[in-house]
Write an enzyme that holds these catalytic residues in place. Structure first.
Site, short mmCIF file in Angstrom:
data_model
loop_
_atom_site.label_atom_id
_atom_site.label_comp_id
_atom_site.label_asym_id
_atom_site.label_seq_id
_atom_site.Cartn_x
_atom_site.Cartn_y
_atom_site.Cartn_z
N HIS A 169 18.17 8.60 -57.08
CA HIS A 169 17.70 8.57 -55.93
C HIS A 169 19.33 8.16 -55.07
O HIS A 169 19.54 7.99 -53.92
CB HIS A 169 16.80 7.66 -55.58
CG HIS A 169 15.30 7.07 -55.94
ND1 HIS A 169 14.45 8.18 -55.04
CD2 HIS A 169 14.60 6.79 -56.75
CE1 HIS A 169 13.74 7.97 -55.72
NE2 HIS A 169 13.17 6.59 -56.70
N ARG A 187 -0.45 7.48 -55.43
CA ARG A 187 -0.65 7.14 -54.25
C ARG A 187 -1.50 8.47 -53.54
O ARG A 187 -2.79 8.36 -54.73
CB ARG A 187 -0.76 6.35 -53.11
CG ARG A 187 -0.97 6.32 -52.35
CD ARG A 187 -0.25 5.63 -50.71
NE ARG A 187 0.48 6.68 -50.08
CZ ARG A 187 -0.52 6.70 -48.84
NH1 ARG A 187 -1.56 6.60 -48.54
NH2 ARG A 187 0.37 8.00 -48.19
N LYS A 188 -1.00 9.34 -52.86
CA LYS A 188 -2.26 10.55 -53.01
C LYS A 188 -1.76 11.59 -53.33
O LYS A 188 -2.19 12.44 -54.04
CB LYS A 188 -2.49 10.86 -50.63
CG LYS A 188 -3.24 9.48 -50.70
CD LYS A 188 -4.05 9.42 -49.46
CE LYS A 188 -5.23 8.76 -48.87
NZ LYS A 188 -5.47 9.10 -47.41
N TYR A 191 8.53 20.23 -51.79
CA TYR A 191 7.61 19.80 -52.26
C TYR A 191 6.43 20.38 -51.58
O TYR A 191 5.69 20.45 -52.73
CB TYR A 191 7.18 17.98 -52.08
CG TYR A 191 6.21 17.33 -52.53
CD1 TYR A 191 5.62 16.57 -53.82
CD2 TYR A 191 5.19 16.65 -51.80
CE1 TYR A 191 5.43 16.31 -54.24
CE2 TYR A 191 3.76 16.68 -52.09
CZ TYR A 191 3.92 16.08 -53.65
OH TYR A 191 2.64 15.30 -54.23
N ARG A 235 11.46 16.44 -49.56
CA ARG A 235 9.67 16.35 -48.84
C ARG A 235 9.96 16.35 -47.17
O ARG A 235 10.97 15.76 -46.45
CB ARG A 235 9.03 15.13 -49.66
CG ARG A 235 7.12 15.59 -49.33
CD ARG A 235 6.67 14.22 -49.47
NE ARG A 235 5.11 14.06 -49.83
CZ ARG A 235 4.71 13.30 -50.09
NH1 ARG A 235 4.73 12.39 -50.97
NH2 ARG A 235 3.20 13.20 -49.91
N SER A 283 4.63 7.80 -47.15
CA SER A 283 4.53 7.40 -48.92
C SER A 283 5.72 6.49 -49.27
O SER A 283 5.02 4.97 -49.69
CB SER A 283 5.70 8.37 -49.40
OG SER A 283 5.59 8.17 -51.40
#
Length: 265
Positions: free
Chosen positions: A63, A220-221, A154, A85, A93
């Site tokens: 990162h 997660r999603k 993304y 993103r 997030s």
């Protein structure tokens, strides 16, 4: 998917097409793709990490902002894949990920607390620095050295995973053959590396690779636009104001028009 799909490409010459036997079924992706700052250099003894247990080609995650990367990486022959993103979903997030830490268990977040985190995010007082600086650093390098850095969005990956995976495979030097494409290898990799697939694997449902949180915290999603379910109009406006300058500097729009439509609903 961008982080884990190269692992499939790199290792394809050593593994069968039967992805049911792939290491992702028994190990969390972060075990197979170690992070520079959290795994490789945090656990070294001496000046250099021992990578003898990792046969090349090696894949690492990070990162770290581009300007902060050591010159040994910038000047090496390694190739970098950066995925950005939109800032709205990036914040949400990160917010949910922080809540998954063991130290935050039992904590009940509220609007006031989220507003404080939005404020820090917009000021750049967040993990790994200001959002726009992080993004623009890799974008600039990808334009100056396109054979060194591949910059992906993304949202585009979600919209057209096959095209992006083929582009990624070519960039890292492991392009798919026509025969592999006809056999459905690309589709199989997309399915294996999908968030749905990763969430359903037993190894990612429980247990810990990192002591601070469980493996399921990583999954997660992964939906585009999920921020609309969490951010208040004032929070979203703050993030919108923060990233207004990005389009003129980048030439892409992060689905900003659709985000603005959501803000006016």
């Amino acid at each position: 998917m961008v982080k884990i799909s190269p692992f499939c490409n790199f290792k394809s010459d050593k593994m069968s097409d039967d992805l049911s036997q792939h290491p992702f079924h028994t190990k969390n992706p972060h075990q197979l793709i170690p992070q520079f700052e959290f795994d490789v250099y945090k656990k070294i003894s001496g000046d250099q990490p021992n990578l003898s247990h990792m046969p090349p080609p090696r894949i690492f995650g990070s990162h770290i902002p581009y300007p902060s990367l050591p010159e040994s990486i910038k000047n090496s022959k390694c190739r970098m894949v950066y995925i950005c993103r939109n800032p709205f979903d990036t914040f949400i997030s990160s917010w949910h990920f922080l809540l998954k830490f063991d130290s935050n268990k039992g904590f009940k977040p509220n609007i006031e607390m989220m507003e404080k985190h939005v404020d820090k995010f917009c000021k750049g007082e967040y993990v790994f620095g200001p959002y726009e600086d992080h993004l623009l650093g890799y974008l600039k390098e990808s334009r100056q050295n396109p054979l060194k850095v591949l910059f992906l969005e993304y949202e585009g990956l979600k919209n057209d995973p096959k095209t992006h995976l083929k582009k990624l495979a070519e960039f890292v030097g492991y392009p798919f053959s026509e025969e592999e494409e006809k056999r459905g290898v690309i589709d199989d990799i997309i399915k294996l590396c999908s968030l749905k697939s990763m969430k359903e694997m037993e190894v990612n449902k429980s247990g810990k690779y990192v002591p601070e949180f469980e493996n399921n915290a990583y999954f997660r999603k992964g939906e585009v636009g999920d921020w609309i379910n969490y951010l208040t109009p004032s929070m979203a406006k703050r993030i919108e104001d923060m990233q207004e300058k990005l389009p003129t500097k980048t030439g892409f729009f992060f689905y900003i028009l659709s985000c603005k439509k959501n803000l006016t609903k």
